[in-house]
Design a protein around this motif. Structure first.
Motif, PDB file in Angstrom:
ATOM      1  N   THR A 140       0.854  -1.183   0.000  1.00 52.48           N
ATOM      2  CA  THR A 140       0.000   0.000   0.000  1.00 52.48           C
ATOM      3  C   THR A 140       0.887   1.229   0.000  1.00 52.48           C
ATOM      4  O   THR A 140       1.941   1.260   0.635  1.00 52.48           O
ATOM      5  CB  THR A 140      -0.943   0.037   1.216  1.00 52.48           C
ATOM      6  OG1 THR A 140      -0.176   0.063   2.412  1.00 52.48           O
ATOM      7  CG2 THR A 140      -1.879  -1.139   1.214  1.00 52.48           C
ATOM      8  N   SER A 141       0.457   2.222  -0.730  1.00 48.78           N
ATOM      9  CA  SER A 141       1.204   3.465  -0.843  1.00 48.78           C
ATOM     10  C   SER A 141       0.304   4.507  -1.488  1.00 48.78           C
ATOM     11  O   SER A 141      -0.878   4.258  -1.701  1.00 48.78           O
ATOM     12  CB  SER A 141       2.472   3.231  -1.676  1.00 48.78           C
ATOM     13  OG  SER A 141       3.351   4.332  -1.559  1.00 48.78           O
ATOM     14  N   SER A 142       0.884   5.617  -1.842  1.00 51.19           N
ATOM     15  CA  SER A 142       0.120   6.615  -2.590  1.00 51.19           C
ATOM     16  C   SER A 142      -0.084   6.107  -4.012  1.00 51.19           C
ATOM     17  O   SER A 142       0.670   5.252  -4.499  1.00 51.19           O
ATOM     18  CB  SER A 142       0.869   7.942  -2.615  1.00 51.19           C
ATOM     19  OG  SER A 142       2.101   7.782  -3.281  1.00 51.19           O
ATOM     20  N   SER A 143      -1.064   6.623  -4.680  1.00 54.17           N
ATOM     21  CA  SER A 143      -1.345   6.215  -6.054  1.00 54.17           C
ATOM     22  C   SER A 143      -0.140   6.435  -6.964  1.00 54.17           C
ATOM     23  O   SER A 143       0.215   5.568  -7.761  1.00 54.17           O
ATOM     24  CB  SER A 143      -2.552   6.985  -6.580  1.00 54.17           C
ATOM     25  OG  SER A 143      -2.842   6.619  -7.899  1.00 54.17           O
ATOM     26  N   SER A 144       0.527   7.571  -6.816  1.00 51.67           N
ATOM     27  CA  SER A 144       1.681   7.864  -7.672  1.00 51.67           C
ATOM     28  C   SER A 144       2.832   6.901  -7.396  1.00 51.67           C
ATOM     29  O   SER A 144       3.559   6.512  -8.306  1.00 51.67           O
ATOM     30  CB  SER A 144       2.138   9.311  -7.492  1.00 51.67           C
ATOM     31  OG  SER A 144       2.540   9.546  -6.154  1.00 51.67           O
ATOM     32  N   HIS A 145       2.981   6.480  -6.151  1.00 47.97           N
ATOM     33  CA  HIS A 145       4.053   5.544  -5.817  1.00 47.97           C
ATOM     34  C   HIS A 145       3.739   4.147  -6.357  1.00 47.97           C
ATOM     35  O   HIS A 145       4.628   3.454  -6.850  1.00 47.97           O
ATOM     36  CB  HIS A 145       4.260   5.526  -4.306  1.00 47.97           C
ATOM     37  CG  HIS A 145       5.576   4.977  -3.891  1.00 47.97           C
ATOM     38  ND1 HIS A 145       5.697   4.015  -2.947  1.00 47.97           N
ATOM     39  CD2 HIS A 145       6.841   5.246  -4.311  1.00 47.97           C
ATOM     40  CE1 HIS A 145       6.965   3.712  -2.783  1.00 47.97           C
ATOM     41  NE2 HIS A 145       7.676   4.444  -3.608  1.00 47.97           N
ATOM     42  N   ILE A 146       2.470   3.737  -6.278  1.00 49.48           N
ATOM     43  CA  ILE A 146       2.077   2.455  -6.868  1.00 49.48           C
ATOM     44  C   ILE A 146       2.290   2.504  -8.380  1.00 49.48           C
ATOM     45  O   ILE A 146       2.781   1.537  -8.976  1.00 49.48           O
ATOM     46  CB  ILE A 146       0.614   2.096  -6.515  1.00 49.48           C
ATOM     47  CG1 ILE A 146       0.450   1.887  -5.006  1.00 49.48           C
ATOM     48  CG2 ILE A 146       0.144   0.864  -7.291  1.00 49.48           C
ATOM     49  CD1 ILE A 146       1.164   0.685  -4.419  1.00 49.48           C
ATOM     50  N   ASP A 147       1.952   3.623  -9.023  1.00 48.52           N
ATOM     51  CA  ASP A 147       2.212   3.776 -10.459  1.00 48.52           C
ATOM     52  C   ASP A 147       3.687   3.557 -10.768  1.00 48.52           C
ATOM     53  O   ASP A 147       4.035   2.871 -11.726  1.00 48.52           O
ATOM     54  CB  ASP A 147       1.806   5.175 -10.955  1.00 48.52           C
ATOM     55  CG  ASP A 147       0.307   5.391 -10.987  1.00 48.52           C
ATOM     56  OD1 ASP A 147      -0.461   4.408 -10.953  1.00 48.52           O
ATOM     57  OD2 ASP A 147      -0.096   6.574 -11.044  1.00 48.52           O
ATOM     58  N   TYR A 148       4.564   4.141  -9.957  1.00 48.76           N
ATOM     59  CA  TYR A 148       6.008   3.995 -10.148  1.00 48.76           C
ATOM     60  C   TYR A 148       6.426   2.526 -10.020  1.00 48.76           C
ATOM     61  O   TYR A 148       7.231   2.035 -10.815  1.00 48.76           O
ATOM     62  CB  TYR A 148       6.736   4.864  -9.116  1.00 48.76           C
ATOM     63  CG  TYR A 148       8.217   4.605  -9.006  1.00 48.76           C
ATOM     64  CD1 TYR A 148       9.082   4.887 -10.065  1.00 48.76           C
ATOM     65  CD2 TYR A 148       8.761   4.081  -7.835  1.00 48.76           C
ATOM     66  CE1 TYR A 148      10.438   4.654  -9.952  1.00 48.76           C
ATOM     67  CE2 TYR A 148      10.115   3.847  -7.715  1.00 48.76           C
ATOM     68  CZ  TYR A 148      10.951   4.136  -8.777  1.00 48.76           C
ATOM     69  OH  TYR A 148      12.298   3.893  -8.661  1.00 48.76           O
ATOM     70  N   ILE A 149       5.878   1.828  -9.052  1.00 47.44           N
ATOM     71  CA  ILE A 149       6.227   0.420  -8.847  1.00 47.44           C
ATOM     72  C   ILE A 149       5.775  -0.423 -10.040  1.00 47.44           C
ATOM     73  O   ILE A 149       6.498  -1.313 -10.494  1.00 47.44           O
ATOM     74  CB  ILE A 149       5.595  -0.099  -7.530  1.00 47.44           C
ATOM     75  CG1 ILE A 149       6.288   0.561  -6.334  1.00 47.44           C
ATOM     76  CG2 ILE A 149       5.667  -1.620  -7.439  1.00 47.44           C
ATOM     77  CD1 ILE A 149       5.587   0.338  -5.001  1.00 47.44           C
ATOM     78  N   ILE A 150       4.596  -0.136 -10.562  1.00 45.77           N
ATOM     79  CA  ILE A 150       4.024  -0.922 -11.661  1.00 45.77           C
ATOM     80  C   ILE A 150       4.669  -0.595 -12.999  1.00 45.77           C
ATOM     81  O   ILE A 150       4.992  -1.485 -13.785  1.00 45.77           O
ATOM     82  CB  ILE A 150       2.505  -0.657 -11.786  1.00 45.77           C
ATOM     83  CG1 ILE A 150       1.769  -1.199 -10.590  1.00 45.77           C
ATOM     84  CG2 ILE A 150       1.946  -1.268 -13.060  1.00 45.77           C
ATOM     85  CD1 ILE A 150       0.311  -0.802 -10.559  1.00 45.77           C
ATOM     86  N   ASN A 151       4.796   0.682 -13.284  1.00 43.33           N
ATOM     87  CA  ASN A 151       5.063   1.135 -14.647  1.00 43.33           C
ATOM     88  C   ASN A 151       6.506   1.287 -14.983  1.00 43.33           C
ATOM     89  O   ASN A 151       6.859   2.157 -15.716  1.00 43.33           O
ATOM     90  CB  ASN A 151       4.381   2.484 -14.906  1.00 43.33           C
ATOM     91  CG  ASN A 151       2.899   2.365 -14.887  1.00 43.33           C
ATOM     92  OD1 ASN A 151       2.364   1.344 -15.253  1.00 43.33           O
ATOM     93  ND2 ASN A 151       2.228   3.397 -14.438  1.00 43.33           N
ATOM     94  N   GLY A 152       7.322   0.548 -14.524  1.00 42.64           N
ATOM     95  CA  GLY A 152       8.604   0.907 -15.049  1.00 42.64           C
ATOM     96  C   GLY A 152       9.645  -0.141 -14.997  1.00 42.64           C
ATOM     97  O   GLY A 152       9.800  -0.837 -14.036  1.00 42.64           O
ATOM     98  N   ASN A 153      10.309  -0.190 -16.123  1.00 41.62           N
ATOM     99  CA  ASN A 153      11.562  -0.916 -16.122  1.00 41.62           C
ATOM    100  C   ASN A 153      12.547  -0.198 -15.227  1.00 41.62           C
ATOM    101  O   ASN A 153      13.459  -0.801 -14.704  1.00 41.62           O
ATOM    102  CB  ASN A 153      12.120  -1.036 -17.538  1.00 41.62           C
ATOM    103  CG  ASN A 153      11.651  -2.308 -18.199  1.00 41.62           C
ATOM    104  OD1 ASN A 153      11.154  -3.203 -17.538  1.00 41.62           O
ATOM    105  ND2 ASN A 153      11.810  -2.371 -19.495  1.00 41.62           N
TER     106      ASN A 153
END
Length: 162
Positions: free
Chosen positions: A104-117
């Motif tokens: 669990t985290s902020s939405s922007s932090h979850i985006d960072y975890i998901i979206n990136g090589n």
């Protein structure tokens, strides 16, 4: 992005509170039987308490999460070591590895975890392994997470690897 406060007058940053709130909501919805709070004494410089300690206090005081449901991991310095060290706790406690845990985290932090090589490359650079597999995104602030056995690898060259 750090979630630690910027000054000693603030015990937990607004971002840190958001991260803790998502965990509390999932706990109270019975989607999580316990919460691992993770974070070292990093921000601000010379802070007296770890981010994990501050999140634990916040969860207990403001969200009525019982102390018995909170596991502290006070060694992680950033997201990569938060994830690795939490995975080690799950393995040590006998958590079923075929069952999803939640990050669990902020939405922007979850985006960072998901979206990136970039995030995976950061793991490879810093830890020499990717010790997790992601599952489904559960909400804006939560994603399923499966620790892999590589989370148990201790780096003897890393003095802060607990």
């Amino acid at each position: 992005v750090s979630a630690g406060p910027e000054s000693n007058s603030e015990s937990l940053s607004p971002e840190g509170k958001i991260r803790a709130e998502y965990a509390a909501i999932d706990y109270h919805r019975r989607q999580a039987p316990f919460i691992i709070v993770s974070g070292r004494k990093v921000h601000p410089y010379h802070t007296p308490d770890s981010e994990a300690e501050e999140m634990k206090r916040y969860l207990m005081k403001c969200w009525d999460v019982p102390e018995s449901a909170i596991i502290m991991e006070p060694h992680a310095r950033h997201t990569t070591t938060n994830i690795r060290n939490s995975g080690r706790i799950l393995w040590r406690e006998g958590f079923p590895m075929d069952k999803a845990a939640l990050i669990t985290s902020s939405s922007s932090h979850i985006d960072y975890i998901i979206n990136g090589n970039g995030f995976k490359q950061r793991f490879l650079k810093e830890l020499k392994t990717i010790p997790y597999r992601l599952g489904k995104r559960i909400s804006d602030g939560a994603i399923e997470y499966y620790p892999l056995v590589s989370t148990l690898i201790i780096n003897p060259l890393e003095p802060l690897d607990p």
